[in-house]
Design a protein around this motif. Structure first.
Motif, PDB file in Angstrom:
ATOM      1  N   ILE A  13      -3.748  -3.585   0.844  1.00 32.56           N
ATOM      2  CA  ILE A  13      -2.495  -3.600  -0.090  1.00 32.56           C
ATOM      3  C   ILE A  13      -3.318  -3.792  -1.471  1.00 32.56           C
ATOM      4  CG2 ILE A  13      -0.586  -4.805  -0.940  1.00 32.56           C
ATOM      5  CD1 ILE A  13      -0.068  -5.658   1.881  1.00 32.56           C
ATOM      6  N   ASN A  68      10.550  -7.197  -0.432  1.00 31.44           N
ATOM      7  CA  ASN A  68      10.739  -6.528   0.708  1.00 31.44           C
ATOM      8  C   ASN A  68      11.205  -7.376   1.895  1.00 31.44           C
ATOM      9  OD1 ASN A  68       8.676  -4.055   0.729  1.00 31.44           O
ATOM     10  ND2 ASN A  68       7.696  -5.368  -0.423  1.00 31.44           N
ATOM     11  N   ILE A 135       5.320  -5.281   6.009  1.00 30.11           N
ATOM     12  CA  ILE A 135       5.294  -4.700   4.436  1.00 30.11           C
ATOM     13  C   ILE A 135       5.056  -3.076   4.573  1.00 30.11           C
ATOM     14  CG2 ILE A 135       4.163  -4.541   1.989  1.00 30.11           C
ATOM     15  CD1 ILE A 135       6.058  -6.859   2.415  1.00 30.11           C
ATOM     16  N   LYS A 136       3.988  -2.978   5.500  1.00 28.73           N
ATOM     17  CA  LYS A 136       3.615  -1.620   5.658  1.00 28.73           C
ATOM     18  C   LYS A 136       4.759  -0.581   6.402  1.00 28.73           C
ATOM     19  CE  LYS A 136      -1.083  -1.929   4.728  1.00 28.73           C
ATOM     20  NZ  LYS A 136      -2.401  -1.072   5.079  1.00 28.73           N
ATOM     21  N   ASP A 139       7.234   0.249   3.939  1.00 25.69           N
ATOM     22  CA  ASP A 139       6.892   1.452   3.037  1.00 25.69           C
ATOM     23  C   ASP A 139       6.909   2.710   3.629  1.00 25.69           C
ATOM     24  OD1 ASP A 139       6.290  -0.082   1.149  1.00 25.69           O
ATOM     25  OD2 ASP A 139       4.076  -0.537   1.388  1.00 25.69           O
TER      26      ASP A 139
END
Length: 143
Positions: A13, A68, A135-136, A139
């Motif tokens: 990140i 998020n 988080i990914k 995304d």
């Protein structure tokens, strides 16, 4: 400081990785300081910069977690609060150390350096790494 140990802690990140890199560079600067009659001020400046940059990093990271809706945000923030309290205690102890007492100054500087290196290494590897997949996934729309 692009040591193998730091490289292994990369979270992929970019903003967080850049900030972690900066923190480890400051920790590395602290490790190179050798107390002398005039060095307390320089060591104190590095400590102040570390404290200030840690606060900046925590704000960035906390915003990322909240934005998020990371479910363990409050647990993560409590880790940050504990760090802030502990480093504040160390800074007060450092400030109380007489600048010509080189043994005490060296001892507290080493103690602070060890704490910082251990805390950041463990925090990134154990706590920060927990939110990366979450988080990914957000995304790419998987959550």
């Amino acid at each position: 400081m692009d040591s193998p140990a730091y490289t292994c802690m990369t979270l992929n990140i970019p903003i967080i990785d850049r900030q972690h890199h900066q923190l480890f560079m400051l920790i590395d600067q602290l490790s190179k300081m050798r107390p002398s009659g005039s060095s307390k001020r320089n060591i104190g400046k590095i400590l102040d910069e570390l404290i200030e940059y840690s606060d900046y990093h925590f704000c960035t990271e906390e915003s990322l977690l909240r934005d998020n809706e990371y479910p363990l945000t409050e647990d993560h923030l409590s880790e940050h609060a504990l760090y802030i309290a502990t480093i504040g205690h160390f800074k007060k102890e450092f400030d109380r150390t007489y600048e010509r007492d080189l043994d005490s100054l060296s001892e507290i500087t080493i103690k602070i350096h060890r704490y910082l290196l251990t805390w950041w290494s463990e925090h990134i590897a154990q706590k920060d790494s927990q939110y990366v997949d979450y988080i990914k996934a957000i995304d790419i729309g998987e959550q």
